[in-house]
Write an enzyme that holds these catalytic residues in place. Structure first.
Site, PDB file in Angstrom:
ATOM      1  N   PHE A 140       0.857  -1.190   0.000  1.00 36.11           N
ATOM      2  CA  PHE A 140       0.000   0.000   0.000  1.00 36.11           C
ATOM      3  C   PHE A 140       0.887   1.231   0.000  1.00 36.11           C
ATOM      4  CE2 PHE A 140      -2.338   3.510   1.890  1.00 36.11           C
ATOM      5  CZ  PHE A 140      -3.503   3.495   1.127  1.00 36.11           C
ATOM      6  N   ASP A 224       9.187   3.056   1.495  1.00 33.98           N
ATOM      7  CA  ASP A 224       7.968   3.677   2.002  1.00 33.98           C
ATOM      8  C   ASP A 224       7.948   3.449   3.507  1.00 33.98           C
ATOM      9  OD1 ASP A 224       5.474   4.375   2.885  1.00 33.98           O
ATOM     10  OD2 ASP A 224       4.395   3.502   1.180  1.00 33.98           O
ATOM     11  N   LYS A 253       2.548   9.965   8.282  1.00 33.25           N
ATOM     12  CA  LYS A 253       1.807   9.501   9.475  1.00 33.25           C
ATOM     13  C   LYS A 253       2.303  10.073  10.812  1.00 33.25           C
ATOM     14  CE  LYS A 253      -0.954   5.816   7.827  1.00 33.25           C
ATOM     15  NZ  LYS A 253      -0.689   5.165   6.561  1.00 33.25           N
TER      16      LYS A 253
HETATM   17  C1  LIG Z   1      -0.905   5.464   5.112  1.00 30.20           C
HETATM   18  C2  LIG Z   1       0.107   5.030   4.127  1.00 30.20           C
HETATM   19  C3  LIG Z   1       0.279   5.698   2.908  1.00 30.20           C
HETATM   20  C4  LIG Z   1      -0.612   6.845   2.481  1.00 30.20           C
HETATM   21  O1  LIG Z   1      -0.551   7.917   3.363  1.00 30.20           O
HETATM   22  P1  LIG Z   1      -1.694   9.068   3.297  1.00 30.20           P
HETATM   23  O2  LIG Z   1      -1.211  10.088   4.296  1.00 30.20           O
HETATM   24  O3  LIG Z   1      -2.981   8.425   3.662  1.00 30.20           O
HETATM   25  O4  LIG Z   1      -1.695   9.593   1.911  1.00 30.20           O
HETATM   26  C5  LIG Z   1       1.271   5.250   2.061  1.00 30.20           C
HETATM   27  N1  LIG Z   1       2.070   4.224   2.388  1.00 30.20           N
HETATM   28  C6  LIG Z   1       1.950   3.568   3.561  1.00 30.20           C
HETATM   29  C7  LIG Z   1       2.881   2.445   3.885  1.00 30.20           C
HETATM   30  C8  LIG Z   1       0.956   3.938   4.457  1.00 30.20           C
HETATM   31  O5  LIG Z   1       0.796   3.253   5.596  1.00 30.20           O
END
Ligand SMILES: *Cc1c(COP(=O)(O)O)cnc(C)c1O
Length: 400
Positions: A140, A224, A253
């Site tokens: 994700f 990420d 986050k």
């Molecule tokens: C939450 C998340 C995203 C997206 O972040 P947003 O602030 O919702 O755009 C991307 N990558 C990972 C691993 C995430 O947990």
């Protein structure tokens, strides 16, 4: 104490865009790892607004810092420097060992910055055809079209048309990466622990193998760290567990402790890839978000990281014991630091269990279909972890 205002709920039902499915629960305030609803009912917060509220709710230092900043300068744009943001970039680069940081406002924007960085880097080096990215099944990376193209789960992609430029291979499969890493690939994008996909830590040797393969082929390794970064796994960055240094990475986050902020960190070698005018953000690096992030980094360096290791260990051991005692309903437990998951067996209604936990006063989220995901505020106390585990035990015991 009063029940949720029916007019307020009606407005929520009728006017908010229906892309979420909230229960009829209105949260009014919080403190530490506790939340209260409009009835005055208390909940133990074991999800932290999806791994965001690192310092919990109403943290006194965070409240003071953003109040003070709001009284001085809230927003400026990037037409000038603002002192708070420069102090943040110093802190962040010193703490992580990267040389450059670009600021934005969310995770998906940080991923866009990574993808644009990788493409532009090879464009500038005279390899414009080198724009393909390798990402992983079950990953994700966010919801904007670029980040969505990298996201390796059909449920998020369905109906959004062609999302080209990214090839997905199985997470943990170095042979598949080796085979896909052609001369047209500019980067490999990886989560050190797959979060939304079900809290799956990278298998041993996987991240080191990716580092070796990408270096060998001249492609970039991009991490990420939006969910794993900023102390969530017990280290400042998730990749530190594997001793691996990506060329660039994304944070968001937990970085602002609840104030929206994202960041793309990279090495000096990539500082020329996005020249003036090629990328930007109106809100990115705002004094307000920077003030919040400075407090989060301060707290992590001031002993909070050690607490995450201890609490993470306590939570992991508790969940492993629950998995053993409730093997009829639980397949396994897994995670890293305060990013943990209890995987229910196929056929067990995970959403139903989440709802029962909520009725019992514990808030969590689901990840990867069958996973009960625990990402509490990093400031959670030992007694609160025990309290949460006891409630989970009771709810699992009641499943018949
Ligand atoms: C939450 C998340 C995203 C997206 O972040 P947003 O602030 O919702 O755009 C991307 N990558 C990972 C691993 C995430 O947990």
């Amino acid at each position: 104490m009063s029940p949720p205002d029916p007019a307020l709920l009606a407005a929520a039902h009728e006017r908010l865009y229906p892309n979420y499915r909230q229960p009829d629960l209105v949260i009014s305030h919080g403190r530490g790892a506790e939340l209260w609803d409009s009835d005055g009912r208390r909940y133990l917060d074991l999800f932290a607004g999806v791994a965001v509220s690192a310092l919990g709710h109403a943290h006194p230092r965070l409240v003071a810092a953003i109040s003070e900043q709001a009284g001085k300068l809230l927003h400026l744009s990037n037409y000038f420097y603002n002192e708070t943001n420069v102090r943040l970039v110093q802190r962040l680069t010193r703490a992580t060992g990267y040389q450059r940081a670009f600021f934005c406002n969310s995770g998906t924007e940080a991923i866009e910055a990574l993808l644009k960085l990788a493409r532009r880097h090879f464009h500038a080096r005279g390899e414009p055809d080198r724009y393909h990215v390798i990402a992983f099944d079950n990953s994700f990376h966010g919801r904007t079209l670029g980040a969505l193209a990298a996201t390796g789960q059909p449920k998020y992609r369905e109906g959004f048309g062609p999302l080209p430029g990214v090839r997905h291979v199985p997470y943990g499969d170095l042979d598949a990466v080796r085979a896909a890493l052609t001369s047209e690939v500019c980067a490999v994008l990886v989560e050190p622990v797959q979060g939304e996909g079900g809290v799956l830590p990278a298998p041993p040797g996987f991240l080191a193998g990716l580092r070796e393969l990408t270096s060998e082929r001249g492609a970039l390794l991009l991490a990420d760290e939006i969910q794993t970064g900023v102390g969530r796994t017990g280290k400042l960055l998730g990749v530190e567990h594997a001793g691996v240094r990506p060329d660039a990475l994304a944070l968001a986050k937990g970085l602002g402790g609840g104030v929206p902020i994202g960041a793309m960190l990279c090495s000096e070698a990539l500082a020329g890839a996005l020249p003036s005018g090629s990328h930007g953000s109106t809100f990115g690096g705002s004094p307000l978000a920077s003030a919040a992030a400075l407090v989060v980094l301060d707290e992590l360096e001031g002993g909070l990281l050690d607490a995450v290791v201890a609490r993470g260990d306590q939570l992991a051991r508790g969940l492993a014991a629950l998995a053993e005692r409730h093997a009829r309903h639980v397949l396994t437990s897994r995670g890293l630091g305060l990013m943990q998951c209890l995987v229910l067996r196929d056929g067990v209604d995970a959403r139903g269990v989440m709802e029962r936990l909520r009725e019992a006063g514990v808030l969590i989220t689901i990840a990867g279909g069958q996973g009960l995901r625990f990402t509490p505020p990093l400031v959670i106390g030992a007694e609160q972890i025990d309290e949460g585990l006891a409630v989970v035990e009771r709810v699992l015991g009641d499943l018949s």
